[in-house]
Enzyme design. Structure first.
Site, PDB file in Angstrom:
ATOM      1  CB  THR A 240      -0.873  -0.016   1.279  1.00 52.38           C
ATOM      2  OG1 THR A 240      -1.782  -1.095   1.167  1.00 52.38           O
ATOM      3  CG2 THR A 240      -1.628   1.284   1.485  1.00 52.38           C
TER       4      THR A 240
ATOM      5  N   GLY B 167     -11.109  -1.848   3.046  1.00 54.01           N
ATOM      6  CA  GLY B 167     -10.155  -1.769   4.149  1.00 54.01           C
ATOM      7  C   GLY B 167     -10.131  -0.381   4.765  1.00 54.01           C
TER       8      GLY B 167
HETATM    9  N1  ASP Z   1      -4.357  -1.380   4.845  1.00 51.99           N
HETATM   10  C1  ASP Z   1      -4.608  -2.038   3.587  1.00 51.99           C
HETATM   11  C2  ASP Z   1      -5.957  -2.712   3.651  1.00 51.99           C
HETATM   12  O1  ASP Z   1      -6.274  -3.308   4.662  1.00 51.99           O
HETATM   13  C3  ASP Z   1      -3.563  -3.038   3.219  1.00 51.99           C
HETATM   14  C4  ASP Z   1      -2.138  -2.623   3.432  1.00 51.99           C
HETATM   15  O2  ASP Z   1      -1.860  -1.545   3.911  1.00 51.99           O
HETATM   16  O3  ASP Z   1      -1.212  -3.387   3.052  1.00 51.99           O
HETATM   17  O4  ASP Z   1      -6.649  -2.700   2.674  1.00 51.99           O
END
Ligand code: ASP
Length: 360
Positions: free
Chosen positions: A226, A256
């Site tokens: 991300t 998310g």
């Molecule tokens: N926070 C992101 C989600 O849960 C994933 C990530 O940050 O890697 O969609």
């Protein structure tokens, strides 16, 4: 009054208040920056990255920092600098945002993003889009050209069309590495289901029984990449943004933390925050806002507030991940509780710092 303050500041440490013993000292040294970025947290270890890939990831983070820095130097707003920086990271296949996004369980890239202007408190976000080339641009359009904060799915895609943004086939986002990650997760889930079925046939519970919820509990390598940015412009204003493909093998329609203002992204006049990690925990803990709240209501300095939110609140709730945070005075905090986090910042004089592992 001022004399008293000077006197207090001059007192030796032993006479002044001791830091709260419950909050260990922040690991991140204080820096003075104008732009901070992350490229995701997770299982990021030297033995898992070959030299060429590591160099390429460091170069991609550096290029994004330098582009955002150039925007700030030319007088762009923090919001513009965040948009520019994140769009560059979205176009890089190294990160789980835009091209290079992870796959849903049914084999699509489904993207979430958000952006917030600390100076005005305005925000825009989108979730579950499959054809918008740069989701951060759409989040920004929602903020400036709609009366809403968060648009999802078809409605968001149609709005992108109306606003003239680039739309691409879903294949634009696909990479072999993410396809292999999906295959690994689906294989693991299949094996777990088989073992549960076998146990049911024998009318016995196996010793290694995996509860249903754990089938969806991600391994750390399911959540790397991300992207996020926080910028401080020449007027002293902050902005923050985050963009993601979410988590490998997520159910389609799952949303998310990244497009949730207060969880994945937050900015006000004193701090900007972007999160990365297992989103469900960041939503429940309202992680990004919690840092701002601790600063405002407890009068905590940014490094301690960020450290407590990740190493106490998030960790104690069972969540994994990290944040980047930038204060209005240029203070940087980048705490995480995973084995690494792609991260970096650029100082007011243009000096770049990029770090990947937990020992940097
Ligand atoms: N926070 C992101 C989600 O849960 C994933 C990530 O940050 O890697 O969609």
């Amino acid at each position: 009054m001022r004399f008293l303050l000077v006197l207090l500041l001059a007192l030796p440490m032993s006479l002044s208040a001791q830091p709260d013993a419950a909050v260990p000292p922040p690991a991140t040294a204080e820096a003075r920056a104008v732009l901070v970025i992350h490229g995701g947290a997770g299982t990021i270890r030297r033995d898992l990255l070959d030299d060429a890939t590591e160099a390429s990831i460091r170069a991609a983070l550096t290029a994004a920092l330098e582009a955002g820095y150039a925007a700030i130097q030319s007088g762009a707003s923090a919001l513009d600098a965040v948009t520019t920086t994140i769009a560059i990271l979205e176009d890089s296949p190294h990160f789980n945002a835009g091209r290079g996004a992870v796959f849903t369980a049914d084999g699509y890239a489904e993207l979430d993003a958000s952006i917030m202007d600390g100076a005005t408190g305005e925000a825009g976000a989108i979730s579950g889009v499959r054809h918008v080339k740069n989701p951060i641009l759409l989040a920004r359009e929602v903020m400036f050209h709609s009366s809403h904060v968060l648009l999802s799915g078809d409605g968001a895609e149609e709005f992108a069309l109306l606003r003239g943004l680039d739309l691409v086939p879903n294949q634009h986002f696909h990479t072999d590495a993410r396809r292999q990650a999906l295959d690994r997760v689906l294989q693991r889930q299949h094996e777990q289901q088989q073992s549960e079925r076998g146990a049911a046939d024998q009318d016995a519970v196996p010793e290694q029984a995996v509860p249903e919820w754990q089938l969806e509990h991600p391994a750390p390598w399911q959540m790397t990449g991300t992207v996020g940015a926080v910028a401080l412009d020449q007027d002293g204003h902050l902005a923050a943004g985050t963009s993601t493909g979410g988590m490998t093998a997520k159910r389609y329609g799952r949303i998310g933390d990244s497009p949730i203002i207060g969880a994945g992204t937050f900015a006000n006049e004193s701090v900007g925050v972007s999160s990365t990690g297992h989103g469900e925990y960041f939503i429940r803990n309202v992680t990004a806002y919690d840092i701002a709240a601790r600063m405002r209501y407890l009068d905590e300095p940014l490094p301690s507030a960020a450290h407590a939110v990740i190493h106490e609140t998030l960790t104690e709730s069972g969540g994994t991940g990290g944040v980047i945070a930038l204060g209005a005075d240029g203070t940087v905090a980048m705490p995480f509780n995973t084995q690494g986090m792609y991260r970096g910042y650029i100082d007011a004089d243009g000096t770049v710092t990029v770090q990947l592992y937990d020992d940097e």
